[in-house]
Design a protein around this motif. Structure first.
Motif, PDB file in Angstrom:
ATOM      1  N   LEU A  65       1.038  -0.177  11.300  1.00 51.95           N
ATOM      2  CA  LEU A  65       1.897   0.700  11.816  1.00 51.95           C
ATOM      3  C   LEU A  65       1.257   2.197  11.807  1.00 51.95           C
ATOM      4  O   LEU A  65       0.923   2.501  10.639  1.00 51.95           O
ATOM      5  CB  LEU A  65       3.350   0.745  11.166  1.00 51.95           C
ATOM      6  CG  LEU A  65       4.201   1.638  11.397  1.00 51.95           C
ATOM      7  CD1 LEU A  65       4.757   1.316  12.878  1.00 51.95           C
ATOM      8  CD2 LEU A  65       5.553   1.514  10.465  1.00 51.95           C
ATOM      9  N   PHE A  66       1.222   2.899  12.839  1.00 52.81           N
ATOM     10  CA  PHE A  66       0.363   4.074  13.089  1.00 52.81           C
ATOM     11  C   PHE A  66       1.363   5.296  12.752  1.00 52.81           C
ATOM     12  O   PHE A  66       2.615   5.112  12.977  1.00 52.81           O
ATOM     13  CB  PHE A  66      -0.440   4.290  14.376  1.00 52.81           C
ATOM     14  CG  PHE A  66      -1.346   3.078  14.469  1.00 52.81           C
ATOM     15  CD1 PHE A  66      -2.715   3.200  13.865  1.00 52.81           C
ATOM     16  CD2 PHE A  66      -1.125   1.815  15.036  1.00 52.81           C
ATOM     17  CE1 PHE A  66      -3.672   2.212  14.014  1.00 52.81           C
ATOM     18  CE2 PHE A  66      -2.275   1.014  15.262  1.00 52.81           C
ATOM     19  CZ  PHE A  66      -3.468   1.109  14.485  1.00 52.81           C
ATOM     20  N   GLN A  67       0.996   6.367  12.546  1.00 48.49           N
ATOM     21  CA  GLN A  67       1.617   7.674  12.834  1.00 48.49           C
ATOM     22  C   GLN A  67       2.301   7.886  14.162  1.00 48.49           C
ATOM     23  O   GLN A  67       3.528   8.026  13.982  1.00 48.49           O
ATOM     24  CB  GLN A  67       0.844   8.855  12.487  1.00 48.49           C
ATOM     25  CG  GLN A  67       1.678  10.262  12.444  1.00 48.49           C
ATOM     26  CD  GLN A  67       0.486  11.543  11.888  1.00 48.49           C
ATOM     27  OE1 GLN A  67      -0.658  11.075  11.559  1.00 48.49           O
ATOM     28  NE2 GLN A  67       1.138  12.564  11.987  1.00 48.49           N
ATOM     29  N   ILE A 123       8.182   0.494  14.306  1.00 48.12           N
ATOM     30  CA  ILE A 123       8.635  -0.464  12.932  1.00 48.12           C
ATOM     31  C   ILE A 123       9.100  -1.840  13.380  1.00 48.12           C
ATOM     32  O   ILE A 123       8.694  -2.777  12.606  1.00 48.12           O
ATOM     33  CB  ILE A 123       9.313   0.542  12.269  1.00 48.12           C
ATOM     34  CG1 ILE A 123       9.064   1.810  11.644  1.00 48.12           C
ATOM     35  CG2 ILE A 123      10.043  -0.440  11.066  1.00 48.12           C
ATOM     36  CD1 ILE A 123      10.123   2.620  11.102  1.00 48.12           C
ATOM     37  N   ALA A 124       9.662  -2.055  14.152  1.00 43.37           N
ATOM     38  CA  ALA A 124      10.223  -3.333  14.649  1.00 43.37           C
ATOM     39  C   ALA A 124       9.030  -4.329  14.978  1.00 43.37           C
ATOM     40  O   ALA A 124       9.019  -5.226  14.546  1.00 43.37           O
ATOM     41  CB  ALA A 124      11.248  -3.362  15.804  1.00 43.37           C
ATOM     42  N   GLU A 138       1.050   7.081   7.637  1.00 41.43           N
ATOM     43  CA  GLU A 138       1.826   8.353   7.747  1.00 41.43           C
ATOM     44  C   GLU A 138       2.742   8.066   8.942  1.00 41.43           C
ATOM     45  O   GLU A 138       2.920   8.996   9.665  1.00 41.43           O
ATOM     46  CB  GLU A 138       0.825   9.554   8.010  1.00 41.43           C
ATOM     47  CG  GLU A 138      -0.005   9.810   6.894  1.00 41.43           C
ATOM     48  CD  GLU A 138      -0.650  11.190   6.834  1.00 41.43           C
ATOM     49  OE1 GLU A 138       0.523  12.248   6.904  1.00 41.43           O
ATOM     50  OE2 GLU A 138      -1.742  11.635   6.894  1.00 41.43           O
ATOM     51  N   PRO A 139       3.362   7.000   9.037  1.00 38.12           N
ATOM     52  CA  PRO A 139       4.445   6.669   9.918  1.00 38.12           C
ATOM     53  C   PRO A 139       5.870   7.645  10.023  1.00 38.12           C
ATOM     54  O   PRO A 139       6.465   7.698  10.978  1.00 38.12           O
ATOM     55  CB  PRO A 139       4.693   5.184   9.562  1.00 38.12           C
ATOM     56  CG  PRO A 139       4.634   5.127   8.278  1.00 38.12           C
ATOM     57  CD  PRO A 139       3.448   5.904   7.955  1.00 38.12           C
ATOM     58  N   VAL A 166       2.142  -4.427   1.127  1.00 35.90           N
ATOM     59  CA  VAL A 166       2.320  -3.168   2.000  1.00 35.90           C
ATOM     60  C   VAL A 166       1.630  -2.036   1.467  1.00 35.90           C
ATOM     61  O   VAL A 166       1.689  -1.912   0.080  1.00 35.90           O
ATOM     62  CB  VAL A 166       3.864  -2.533   2.404  1.00 35.90           C
ATOM     63  CG1 VAL A 166       3.995  -1.255   3.061  1.00 35.90           C
ATOM     64  CG2 VAL A 166       4.925  -3.615   2.874  1.00 35.90           C
ATOM     65  N   VAL A 167       0.786  -1.474   2.283  1.00 32.67           N
ATOM     66  CA  VAL A 167      -0.013  -0.162   1.735  1.00 32.67           C
ATOM     67  C   VAL A 167       0.095   0.816   2.843  1.00 32.67           C
ATOM     68  O   VAL A 167       0.176   0.635   4.148  1.00 32.67           O
ATOM     69  CB  VAL A 167      -1.544  -0.424   2.103  1.00 32.67           C
ATOM     70  CG1 VAL A 167      -2.359   0.659   1.442  1.00 32.67           C
ATOM     71  CG2 VAL A 167      -1.736  -1.946   0.867  1.00 32.67           C
ATOM     72  N   PHE A 168       0.789   1.888   2.209  1.00 36.59           N
ATOM     73  CA  PHE A 168       0.880   3.218   3.183  1.00 36.59           C
ATOM     74  C   PHE A 168       0.322   4.313   2.682  1.00 36.59           C
ATOM     75  O   PHE A 168       0.306   4.758   1.763  1.00 36.59           O
ATOM     76  CB  PHE A 168       2.445   3.035   3.674  1.00 36.59           C
ATOM     77  CG  PHE A 168       3.376   3.799   2.751  1.00 36.59           C
ATOM     78  CD1 PHE A 168       3.785   5.119   3.051  1.00 36.59           C
ATOM     79  CD2 PHE A 168       3.699   3.414   1.397  1.00 36.59           C
ATOM     80  CE1 PHE A 168       4.496   5.886   1.787  1.00 36.59           C
ATOM     81  CE2 PHE A 168       4.613   4.246   0.553  1.00 36.59           C
ATOM     82  CZ  PHE A 168       4.864   5.533   0.875  1.00 36.59           C
TER      83      PHE A 168
END
Length: 225
Positions: A65-67, A123-124, A138-139, A166-168
């Motif tokens: 999931l990208f910014q 996100i979905a 950084e979403p 999860v790694v964010f």
């Protein structure tokens, strides 16, 4: 998931020095640090999208999931999700869109959505895609406070249900304190701090966490040569 002496060099620049970590399945790890600290490099190594030294074990299938949402403009909201799924999972798109509050938008195109709605679609898509590890870069950084709060809660709920790693990456200590079980701080490609975030969930978005002060101290501390 195990990271065993992973490192990355771009020409003469050492972007990430040898680093070993074990990340527990079902837990959320926040990665903080300034520009050039090695945060995105770490995600790219986990996703095996860049050559690197060392080994990554147990990451399994990766969802990213990208910014920015990175939606396909010529596809509807529904078809942006179906595009990344095998046909056997197409029926799941309606369910996940309902969870992110976009069930009534499934036939619309990205250009007709607000910025927050596009990020909800992203996100979905990230959660519906079959994965063992979710990487997020950084979403939440461009969202207003109200939307950020609701999406942080949503991401926590979905990650709890799926039980995946999860790694964010974030530059915001408050985001880390609200969402993560663990927070690591990188500086100039080196691991500077590794902290557990022990407050029970759900956490109060408007109440500062004790771990925030520790993270701020780590972010402002200099590595001793």
């Amino acid at each position: 998931m195990k990271l065993l002496n992973i490192e990355k060099r771009y020409g003469e620049k050492q972007a990430l020095f040898p680093l070993s970590l074990e990340l527990d399945r079902g837990k959320i790890t926040a990665v903080l640090g300034g520009s050039g600290a090695g945060k995105t490099t770490l995600l790219n190594i986990i996703s095996e999208t860049v050559p690197h030294g060392g080994k990554v074990e147990g990451a399994g299938r990766i969802s990213y999931l990208f910014q920015s949402p990175k939606l396909l403009p010529n596809l509807t909201v529904e078809n942006n999700l179906k595009f990344v799924l095998p046909k056997s999972l197409h029926q799941k798109t309606g369910e996940i869109l309902a969870r992110v509050g976009l069930k009534d938008k499934e036939k619309e195109y990205p250009k007709s959505l607000s910025g927050g709605e596009r990020q909800r679609v992203a996100i979905a898509r990230a959660f519906v895609y079959p994965h063992d590890t979710l990487l997020m870069d950084e979403p939440f950084s461009s969202l207003d406070l109200s939307l950020k709060r609701s999406l942080l809660e949503l991401v926590y709920e979905l990650s709890e249900e799926q039980g995946n790693t999860v790694v964010f990456v974030t530059h915001d200590v408050h985001e880390a304190a609200i969402l993560a079980h663990r927070a690591i701080v990188l500086q100039e490609g080196k691991l500077l701090s590794d902290l557990s975030v022990t407050e029970p969930f759900p956490r109060d978005f408007f109440k500062p966490s004790p771990v925030e002060e520790s993270l701020m101290r780590a972010l402002t501390r200099k590595i001793q040569s």
